[in-house]
Design a protein around this motif. Structure first.
Motif, PDB file in Angstrom:
ATOM      1  N   ALA A  46     -62.908   6.016  17.156  1.00 48.20           N
ATOM      2  CA  ALA A  46     -61.654   6.760  17.299  1.00 48.20           C
ATOM      3  C   ALA A  46     -60.777   5.992  18.281  1.00 48.20           C
ATOM      4  N   PRO A  47     -59.458   6.182  18.223  1.00 51.26           N
ATOM      5  CA  PRO A  47     -58.591   5.497  19.190  1.00 51.26           C
ATOM      6  C   PRO A  47     -58.991   5.818  20.623  1.00 51.26           C
ATOM      7  N   GLN A  48     -59.060   4.777  21.460  1.00 51.63           N
ATOM      8  CA  GLN A  48     -59.514   4.934  22.837  1.00 51.63           C
ATOM      9  C   GLN A  48     -58.724   6.006  23.580  1.00 51.63           C
ATOM     10  N   PHE A  49     -57.406   5.987  23.483  1.00 49.86           N
ATOM     11  CA  PHE A  49     -56.590   6.913  24.256  1.00 49.86           C
ATOM     12  C   PHE A  49     -56.731   8.350  23.765  1.00 49.86           C
ATOM     13  N   GLN A  50     -57.284   8.557  22.560  1.00 56.25           N
ATOM     14  CA  GLN A  50     -57.477   9.902  22.031  1.00 56.25           C
ATOM     15  C   GLN A  50     -58.849  10.482  22.385  1.00 56.25           C
ATOM     16  N   THR A  51     -59.691   9.713  23.071  1.00 54.84           N
ATOM     17  CA  THR A  51     -61.044  10.181  23.408  1.00 54.84           C
ATOM     18  C   THR A  51     -61.215  10.410  24.907  1.00 54.84           C
ATOM     19  N   GLU A  52     -60.166  10.223  25.681  1.00 50.82           N
ATOM     20  CA  GLU A  52     -60.252  10.402  27.117  1.00 50.82           C
ATOM     21  C   GLU A  52     -59.956  11.853  27.487  1.00 50.82           C
ATOM     22  N   ASP A  53     -60.677  12.357  28.470  1.00 48.69           N
ATOM     23  CA  ASP A  53     -60.518  13.740  28.921  1.00 48.69           C
ATOM     24  C   ASP A  53     -60.682  14.684  27.736  1.00 48.69           C
ATOM     25  N   GLU A  54     -59.673  15.502  27.447  1.00 50.55           N
ATOM     26  CA  GLU A  54     -59.733  16.388  26.283  1.00 50.55           C
ATOM     27  C   GLU A  54     -59.403  15.579  25.034  1.00 50.55           C
ATOM     28  N   GLN A  55     -60.356  15.538  24.107  1.00 54.63           N
ATOM     29  CA  GLN A  55     -60.163  14.714  22.925  1.00 54.63           C
ATOM     30  C   GLN A  55     -59.135  15.334  21.986  1.00 54.63           C
ATOM     31  N   SER A  56     -58.285  14.478  21.434  1.00 53.54           N
ATOM     32  CA  SER A  56     -57.297  14.905  20.442  1.00 53.54           C
ATOM     33  C   SER A  56     -57.185  13.802  19.398  1.00 53.54           C
ATOM     34  N   ILE A  57     -58.166  13.760  18.524  1.00 56.40           N
ATOM     35  CA  ILE A  57     -58.326  12.649  17.583  1.00 56.40           C
ATOM     36  C   ILE A  57     -57.517  12.907  16.310  1.00 56.40           C
ATOM     37  N   THR A  58     -56.728  11.915  15.919  1.00 58.65           N
ATOM     38  CA  THR A  58     -55.949  12.010  14.675  1.00 58.65           C
ATOM     39  C   THR A  58     -56.312  10.908  13.684  1.00 58.65           C
ATOM     40  N   GLU A  59     -57.031   9.876  14.166  1.00 57.61           N
ATOM     41  CA  GLU A  59     -57.421   8.758  13.303  1.00 57.61           C
ATOM     42  C   GLU A  59     -58.890   8.421  13.519  1.00 57.61           C
ATOM     43  N   LEU A  60     -59.492   7.861  12.483  1.00 58.06           N
ATOM     44  CA  LEU A  60     -60.876   7.409  12.573  1.00 58.06           C
ATOM     45  C   LEU A  60     -60.998   6.053  11.888  1.00 58.06           C
ATOM     46  N   ARG A  61     -62.048   5.343  12.262  1.00 58.34           N
ATOM     47  CA  ARG A  61     -62.322   4.036  11.650  1.00 58.34           C
ATOM     48  C   ARG A  61     -63.822   3.885  11.490  1.00 58.34           C
ATOM     49  N   VAL A  62     -64.257   3.395  10.350  1.00 57.61           N
ATOM     50  CA  VAL A  62     -65.668   3.131  10.095  1.00 57.61           C
ATOM     51  C   VAL A  62     -65.862   1.632   9.910  1.00 57.61           C
ATOM     52  N   LEU A  63     -66.818   1.065  10.659  1.00 57.93           N
ATOM     53  CA  LEU A  63     -67.226  -0.325  10.498  1.00 57.93           C
ATOM     54  C   LEU A  63     -68.644  -0.370   9.956  1.00 57.93           C
ATOM     55  N   GLN A  64     -68.845  -1.142   8.902  1.00 56.11           N
ATOM     56  CA  GLN A  64     -70.183  -1.374   8.356  1.00 56.11           C
ATOM     57  C   GLN A  64     -70.217  -2.770   7.779  1.00 56.11           C
ATOM     58  N   GLY A  65     -70.937  -3.668   8.453  1.00 56.99           N
ATOM     59  CA  GLY A  65     -70.940  -5.051   8.009  1.00 56.99           C
ATOM     60  C   GLY A  65     -69.527  -5.617   8.094  1.00 56.99           C
ATOM     61  N   SER A  66     -69.052  -6.180   6.991  1.00 59.84           N
ATOM     62  CA  SER A  66     -67.698  -6.737   6.944  1.00 59.84           C
ATOM     63  C   SER A  66     -66.647  -5.711   6.557  1.00 59.84           C
ATOM     64  N   ARG A  67     -67.070  -4.481   6.261  1.00 58.53           N
ATOM     65  CA  ARG A  67     -66.135  -3.440   5.844  1.00 58.53           C
ATOM     66  C   ARG A  67     -65.506  -2.752   7.049  1.00 58.53           C
ATOM     67  N   SER A  68     -64.201  -2.492   6.957  1.00 53.32           N
ATOM     68  CA  SER A  68     -63.482  -1.743   7.971  1.00 53.32           C
ATOM     69  C   SER A  68     -62.579  -0.749   7.245  1.00 53.32           C
ATOM     70  N   LEU A  69     -62.862   0.547   7.429  1.00 53.42           N
ATOM     71  CA  LEU A  69     -62.141   1.594   6.720  1.00 53.42           C
ATOM     72  C   LEU A  69     -61.402   2.465   7.719  1.00 53.42           C
ATOM     73  N   ARG A  70     -60.169   2.851   7.401  1.00 54.96           N
ATOM     74  CA  ARG A  70     -59.343   3.665   8.282  1.00 54.96           C
ATOM     75  C   ARG A  70     -59.052   5.010   7.624  1.00 54.96           C
ATOM     76  N   TYR A  71     -58.945   6.057   8.472  1.00 54.02           N
ATOM     77  CA  TYR A  71     -58.710   7.412   7.988  1.00 54.02           C
ATOM     78  C   TYR A  71     -57.695   8.105   8.892  1.00 54.02           C
ATOM     79  N   THR A  72     -56.852   8.911   8.284  1.00 53.28           N
ATOM     80  CA  THR A  72     -55.943   9.779   9.024  1.00 53.28           C
ATOM     81  C   THR A  72     -56.381  11.218   8.802  1.00 53.28           C
TER      82      THR A  72
END
Length: 368
Positions: A270-296
């Motif tokens: 998750a974005p670093q600034f969205q995980t500090e203190d009270e979390q407010s996550i709006t984006e995610l990213r999955v890494l697996q091997g050479s794959r990099s996937l983004r989610y909103t």
């Protein structure tokens, strides 16, 4: 002619039975949606400030004097008295706890396989499948002590940590190896090193990790995934880097969950600034091997998890679910007795139950 007709009827009946059996297998497997579990929630008796920790398919918490173990349905499995000021760590089937210089090794059923005093106070300890490791003595120039589950001393290392502070450690490769990260406290610039040992044998490798802050090491598919604030690098058990083309840039992202198995580690960021203190996550990213996937995400979430190939995100009143290859999330309303806004995600159990909190209240949420 009649005999042939009877044979044809038998053949048709056999085919119908085979098709019906296959359909039932697919249905129970979830292909048609029939295998999806019903989402449900249960409030646990612990509160979030009591170091609530997943322990396989169970939950551990420490109330300031006693370590308690609950099932995912909230039943007390066992308790173990530690006294005040204790810390603890868990592996799949063992827990290690410490108070001052006292070290306690517990099995899955809460039975102490070792309970004794070491020569120095314990900074922290880590549990593995075959051994436990403890860092003892002063913060600078400490001693690394490794014991088996009965408390028999297996290894001790002091020289490698002269003028250094041990940051973290963990067992891997069926518990036969251990990695240890440490910081040179007197260097002109921060310098982190990772030592790799075969327990009871020898140092198999030393890796200079540089100035970036290494905060997680994950073992999957025969390789160590070393995660720092800038990138993820791969090393084998000898500390040999797997090449520049295996480096994955994660600057601005923070690792929040993972899945480890025989293949590449599946890591959720998750974005670093969205995980500090009270979390407010709006984006995610999955890494697996050479794959990099983004989610909103459809809405701001207080936490997220990955289980198998499914991503889960927890908002104030809803659960969002999506396969890692999906194009959109499915929204599900959180069930009773959750009647307050969810404020945090604690972790997940191995049986597919997530631990979330609403303020101080902790709930076990069965994931669909």
């Amino acid at each position: 002619m009649q005999e042939r007709k009877r044979d044809d009827k038998r053949m048709v009946l056999v085919i119908i039975l085979i098709v019906a059996a296959l359909a039932m297998i697919l249905y129970l497997g979830g292909v048609f949606g029939g295998g999806t579990r019903q989402m449900s929630a249960l409030q646990l008796r612990c509160v979030v400030s009591q170091q609530v920790t997943p322990f396989g398919d169970r939950v551990l918490y420490y109330d300031g004097t006693t370590l308690f173990c609950l099932s995912s349905s909230g039943s007390e499995m066992w308790n173990y008295s530690l006294g005040g000021g204790a810390g603890f760590d868990v592996a799949d089937n063992h827990a290690v706890a410490w108070v001052g210089a006292n070290l306690h090794i517990l099995d899955r059923n809460g039975r102490a396989t070792y309970n004794d005093r070491l020569t120095d106070d314990i900074q922290f300890a880590r549990a593995g499948s075959r051994y436990v490791a403890a860092v003892t003595g002063p913060n600078i120039s400490p001693t690394l002590v490794i014991k088996d589950m009965t408390g028999l001393g297996v290894d001790t290392e002091t020289l490698a940590y002269t003028d250094r502070a041990i940051l973290d450690m963990g067992f891997f490769e069926n518990g036969e190896y251990i990695w240890v990260t440490s910081l040179d406290v007197y260097g002109v610039v921060p310098s982190t090193v990772m030592n790799i040992y075969r327990v009871g044998a020898m140092n198999t490798g030393t890796v200079e990790l540089g100035e970036e802050i290494t905060y997680k090491v994950l073992y999957s598919g025969g390789l160590l995934n070393v995660v720092n604030t800038r990138e993820v690098n791969l090393y084998d058990y000898r500390g040999t880097a797997q090449g520049a083309n295996t480096r994955r840039l994660v600057y601005g992202w923070k690792l929040i969950d993972w899945v480890l198995d025989a293949g590449d580690a599946r890591m959720l960021f998750a974005p670093q600034f969205q995980t500090e203190d009270e979390q407010s996550i709006t984006e995610l990213r999955v890494l697996q091997g050479s794959r990099s996937l983004r989610y909103t995400l459809p809405d701001t979430s207080v936490g997220a998890a990955i289980r198998g190939s499914t991503i889960y995100a927890f908002s104030a009143d809803s659960l969002y679910r999506a396969d890692i290859n999906a194009q959109r999330f499915t929204a599900l309303k959180l069930p009773a007795p959750i009647d307050q806004p969810v404020t945090g995600y604690i972790g997940k159990l191995t049986n597919g139950v997530a631990l979330i909190n609403c303020g101080q209240d902790v709930y076990a949420l069965t994931l669909p």
